[in-house]
Motif scaffolding. Structure first.
Motif, PDB file in Angstrom:
ATOM      1  N   GLU A 136     -45.654   6.342  49.843  1.00 27.22           N
ATOM      2  CA  GLU A 136     -47.078   6.271  50.184  1.00 27.22           C
ATOM      3  C   GLU A 136     -47.941   5.940  48.973  1.00 27.22           C
ATOM      4  O   GLU A 136     -49.162   6.055  49.023  1.00 27.22           O
ATOM      5  N   SER A 137     -47.295   5.531  47.870  1.00 27.27           N
ATOM      6  CA  SER A 137     -47.995   5.131  46.635  1.00 27.27           C
ATOM      7  C   SER A 137     -48.926   6.218  46.123  1.00 27.27           C
ATOM      8  O   SER A 137     -50.046   5.952  45.708  1.00 27.27           O
ATOM      9  N   GLU A 138     -48.439   7.446  46.133  1.00 26.72           N
ATOM     10  CA  GLU A 138     -49.231   8.579  45.658  1.00 26.72           C
ATOM     11  C   GLU A 138     -48.640   9.179  44.385  1.00 26.72           C
ATOM     12  O   GLU A 138     -48.698  10.379  44.148  1.00 26.72           O
ATOM     13  N   LEU A 139     -48.064   8.337  43.554  1.00 26.07           N
ATOM     14  CA  LEU A 139     -47.432   8.797  42.323  1.00 26.07           C
ATOM     15  C   LEU A 139     -48.465   9.085  41.243  1.00 26.07           C
ATOM     16  O   LEU A 139     -49.529   8.458  41.187  1.00 26.07           O
ATOM     17  N   GLU A 140     -48.125  10.014  40.361  1.00 21.84           N
ATOM     18  CA  GLU A 140     -48.926  10.216  39.170  1.00 21.84           C
ATOM     19  C   GLU A 140     -48.670   9.063  38.209  1.00 21.84           C
ATOM     20  O   GLU A 140     -47.596   8.461  38.204  1.00 21.84           O
ATOM     21  N   GLU A 141     -49.648   8.762  37.381  1.00 20.85           N
ATOM     22  CA  GLU A 141     -49.557   7.619  36.471  1.00 20.85           C
ATOM     23  C   GLU A 141     -48.308   7.698  35.595  1.00 20.85           C
ATOM     24  O   GLU A 141     -47.660   6.688  35.327  1.00 20.85           O
ATOM     25  N   ARG A 142     -47.939   8.895  35.169  1.00 19.77           N
ATOM     26  CA  ARG A 142     -46.799   9.065  34.266  1.00 19.77           C
ATOM     27  C   ARG A 142     -45.462   8.702  34.923  1.00 19.77           C
ATOM     28  O   ARG A 142     -44.466   8.494  34.238  1.00 19.77           O
ATOM     29  N   HIS A 143     -45.452   8.628  36.242  1.00 19.14           N
ATOM     30  CA  HIS A 143     -44.212   8.321  36.946  1.00 19.14           C
ATOM     31  C   HIS A 143     -44.051   6.844  37.273  1.00 19.14           C
ATOM     32  O   HIS A 143     -42.955   6.402  37.618  1.00 19.14           O
ATOM     33  N   ASN A 144     -45.122   6.072  37.178  1.00 17.87           N
ATOM     34  CA  ASN A 144     -45.084   4.688  37.644  1.00 17.87           C
ATOM     35  C   ASN A 144     -44.081   3.815  36.905  1.00 17.87           C
ATOM     36  O   ASN A 144     -43.526   2.885  37.474  1.00 17.87           O
ATOM     37  N   GLY A 145     -43.852   4.094  35.643  1.00 12.73           N
ATOM     38  CA  GLY A 145     -42.938   3.259  34.876  1.00 12.73           C
ATOM     39  C   GLY A 145     -41.491   3.679  34.967  1.00 12.73           C
ATOM     40  O   GLY A 145     -40.622   3.062  34.345  1.00 12.73           O
ATOM     41  N   LEU A 146     -41.207   4.716  35.753  1.00  8.66           N
ATOM     42  CA  LEU A 146     -39.856   5.246  35.845  1.00  8.66           C
ATOM     43  C   LEU A 146     -39.064   4.583  36.976  1.00  8.66           C
ATOM     44  O   LEU A 146     -39.625   3.938  37.856  1.00  8.66           O
ATOM     45  N   SER A 147     -37.772   4.782  36.933  1.00  9.18           N
ATOM     46  CA  SER A 147     -36.941   4.416  38.075  1.00  9.18           C
ATOM     47  C   SER A 147     -37.144   5.478  39.149  1.00  9.18           C
ATOM     48  O   SER A 147     -37.716   6.544  38.901  1.00  9.18           O
ATOM     49  N   LEU A 187     -30.028   5.682  42.130  1.00  6.50           N
ATOM     50  CA  LEU A 187     -31.488   5.590  42.238  1.00  6.50           C
ATOM     51  C   LEU A 187     -32.126   5.227  40.904  1.00  6.50           C
ATOM     52  O   LEU A 187     -33.306   4.887  40.861  1.00  6.50           O
ATOM     53  N   TYR A 188     -31.335   5.266  39.818  1.00  7.01           N
ATOM     54  CA  TYR A 188     -31.845   4.794  38.528  1.00  7.01           C
ATOM     55  C   TYR A 188     -31.885   3.270  38.495  1.00  7.01           C
ATOM     56  O   TYR A 188     -32.446   2.681  37.575  1.00  7.01           O
ATOM     57  N   ASP A 189     -31.297   2.648  39.511  1.00 11.06           N
ATOM     58  CA  ASP A 189     -31.333   1.181  39.641  1.00 11.06           C
ATOM     59  C   ASP A 189     -32.487   0.707  40.512  1.00 11.06           C
ATOM     60  O   ASP A 189     -32.632  -0.493  40.745  1.00 11.06           O
ATOM     61  N   VAL A 190     -33.306   1.641  41.022  1.00 13.63           N
ATOM     62  CA  VAL A 190     -34.359   1.314  41.989  1.00 13.63           C
ATOM     63  C   VAL A 190     -35.728   1.599  41.385  1.00 13.63           C
ATOM     64  O   VAL A 190     -35.942   2.636  40.748  1.00 13.63           O
ATOM     65  N   SER A 191     -36.669   0.687  41.583  1.00 12.68           N
ATOM     66  CA  SER A 191     -38.041   0.879  41.105  1.00 12.68           C
ATOM     67  C   SER A 191     -38.776   1.884  41.984  1.00 12.68           C
ATOM     68  O   SER A 191     -38.728   1.783  43.209  1.00 12.68           O
ATOM     69  N   VAL A 192     -39.445   2.842  41.379  1.00  9.19           N
ATOM     70  CA  VAL A 192     -40.233   3.787  42.177  1.00  9.19           C
ATOM     71  C   VAL A 192     -41.620   3.232  42.481  1.00  9.19           C
ATOM     72  O   VAL A 192     -42.187   3.491  43.547  1.00  9.19           O
ATOM     73  N   SER A 193     -42.171   2.428  41.581  1.00  9.48           N
ATOM     74  CA  SER A 193     -43.544   1.945  41.761  1.00  9.48           C
ATOM     75  C   SER A 193     -43.664   0.921  42.880  1.00  9.48           C
ATOM     76  O   SER A 193     -44.753   0.709  43.417  1.00  9.48           O
ATOM     77  N   GLN A 194     -42.535   0.274  43.250  1.00  8.83           N
ATOM     78  CA  GLN A 194     -42.578  -0.774  44.264  1.00  8.83           C
ATOM     79  C   GLN A 194     -42.258  -0.265  45.666  1.00  8.83           C
ATOM     80  O   GLN A 194     -42.361  -1.009  46.637  1.00  8.83           O
ATOM     81  N   LEU A 195     -41.870   1.002  45.786  1.00  2.74           N
ATOM     82  CA  LEU A 195     -41.499   1.530  47.097  1.00  2.74           C
ATOM     83  C   LEU A 195     -42.656   1.519  48.085  1.00  2.74           C
ATOM     84  O   LEU A 195     -42.451   1.440  49.295  1.00  2.74           O
TER      85      LEU A 195
END
Length: 506
Positions: A136-147, A187-195
């Protein structure tokens, strides 16, 4: 009044692939009035990643896609509902939710003891909350660059659940299950910011089909096509497009030519390519003459395409309790653990424990003595290289050691091998870290050449469909279906006469 032009009705259209994308494109074109539509399927069966079979009894087994994801706005759900093809009742509801923890799931530790359902549910509920925030794109900014895996690890480490005895182990089980949804090794191979670009349709996430399975939906599409419109065993070798020739001193555009491995060729005004992203990864640089543009080749390379396999075990008799819908395996240290994954990703030691990627064994609707195990990623590809008997023996050993139950003889085993299927090369698409999902999906879907960009060239010679070309519904059967309709509509619009009759002018 808009209508299909005579030129449109006569246009020759070849569709490569008879999965949902190819068949929905063909159905849409035929219903619109196109009279020369030919579908070429490489396999000896139709359906692509849909594979409904009956290996154990008259009841179906799905080796490929299992469920219809969501209801509202899902054309496949609507089609199944209209024709009475959905399962009904409580048993269907239970069977349709293998990734949702209920009191019907039995979770076992590696030492053979059972984990209380309430303890499992607490961790799984928190895991679902975390994944929902990502989608739902409700991530904190610090998480956006993570897998995806990095984000989950970071968020879980801050939870009190991380200090519970079984908390981290159950959380690793959740991550293994999520790998089957993402078709990834990890899941370290998957982008979290694009979900957030993926859209989950409203309604039950897993909607079960009835006794006919997905084959019943395929049959509905095939009924609308002339029998001669679909040809099997026609593996395409090359698609020759953007060709010109001299005729009476003038430069003329040649038809697109589709050449098959058996030497047969087909000329067309337009070709809709619906092969999987896995096939494109293997053959995109050699399948097209001239070569595909750089933007499309880059999209093929950057998007991820993983493998998910199933292991069906038919036992001589049922040995699990009547209320048990799944036997789930919780390891002390699983393959999705970041330290384990980081250490093994360059080596080969993970092959010795490939079976740790099996999440568990779920019961199968209408098959009282059958269990189905799920495995994904590199471990699935390795499993595919083993004999069925070896896979069977490993699974029986796991069931015995985790449950302590008396496990009867396996009368038959059925293993999918999507990764080694030369006409599929995997299961479905995921977005790796650092990849712009929208840009790459759109680049993959872009027709060649586009009408507006190249006005002097013959437009829309090669079009592309398939789940990997859909920005919001990649990985799904309805995404594949809608992508085929999209490309058919593109051609319909190209050939539509947009004229107004006299009554509309007054």
């Amino acid at each position: 009044m808009s209508s299909l032009s005579h030129r449109g009705r006569e246009a020759r259209i070849v569709i490569v692939g008879a999965g949902f994308a190819g068949l929905s494109a063909a159905e849409t074109l035929v219903k619109a009035g196109f009279q020369n539509v030919q579908v070429l399927e490489a396999m000896g069966r139709l359906g692509g990643r849909i594979h409904t079979t009956r290996p154990f009894s008259e009841n179906i087994i799905e080796l490929g896609a299992n469920w219809i994801h969501g209801q509202k706005g899902n054309p496949l759900f609507q089609l199944a509902q209209e024709h009475g093809l959905l399962s009904e009742g409580d048993s269907a509801r239970i069977m349709c939710q293998p990734h949702s923890v209920t009191s019907h799931d039995y979770f076992f530790r590696e030492d053979g003891t059972q984990i209380p359902t309430e303890d499992v549910d607490e961790v799984c509920c928190f895991f679902r909350q975390l994944t929902s925030r990502a989608f739902e794109s409700e991530l904190e900014e610090r998480h956006n660059g993570l897998s995806f895996g990095g984000y989950l690890d970071s968020a879980f480490s801050e939870s009190p659940l991380a200090t519970l005895n079984d908390g981290p182990k159950v959380f690793e089980w959740c991550k293994r299950i999520e790998c089957t949804d993402e078709a990834s090794s990890s899941l370290y191979d998957v982008s979290v910011s694009q979900l957030g670009f993926y859209i989950a349709l409203e309604g039950g996430f897993f909607n079960c089909l009835g006794p006919g399975g997905y084959q019943a939906l395929l049959d509905l599409l095939l009924k609308s096509l002339p029998p001669e419109a679909v040809l099997k065993n026609q593996a395409v070798e090359t698609v020759q497009w953007d060709l010109k020739a001299e005729e009476q001193g003038q430069e003329q555009w040649c038809p697109v030519r589709v050449v098959c491995e058996n030497g047969e060729s087909y000329e067309a005004d337009h070709v809709i390519v619906t092969v999987s992203l896995g096939v494109l990864k293997e053959r995109a640089r050699t399948m097209f003459t001239p070569a595909l543009p750089k933007s499309k080749l880059c999209a093929v390379e950057r998007l991820g395409f993983g493998t998910v396999d199933k292991i069906y075990l038919q036992f001589s008799e049922r040995f699990w309790p009547e209320d048990c819908a799944g036997i789930q395996l919780v390891w002390n240290q699983g393959p999705e653990d970041k330290d384990v994954y980081s250490c093994d990703c360059e080596g080969e030691s993970w092959k010795d424990t490939w079976f740790k990627k099996i999440c568990g064994f779920d019961t199968v609707a209408r098959h009282p003595t059958v269990l189905c195990g799920w495995i994904t990623g590199r471990e699935a590809l390795y499993m595919e290289s083993l004999k069925d008997s070896e896979v069977r023996d490993v699974c029986v050993r796991l069931l015995k050691s985790f449950t302590g139950w008396s496990v009867p003889e396996v009368s038959r085993v059925l293993v999918s091998r999507w990764g080694h299927d030369p006409y599929v090369c995997g299961s479905y698409t995921f977005i790796p870290p650092g990849v712009n999902a929208v840009r790459e999906h759109e680049a993959l879907a872009a027709p060649l050449p586009a009408e507006s960009r190249y006005p002097k060239r013959k437009p829309l010679q090669v079009l592309f469909a398939g789940e990997a070309t859909h920005v919001n519904f990649y990985t799904t059967t309805h995404g594949a279906y809608l992508s085929g309709v999209r490309e058919a509509q593109r051609l319909i619009s190209h050939y539509t006469d947009k004229t107004m009759n006299s009554s509309e002018c007054t």
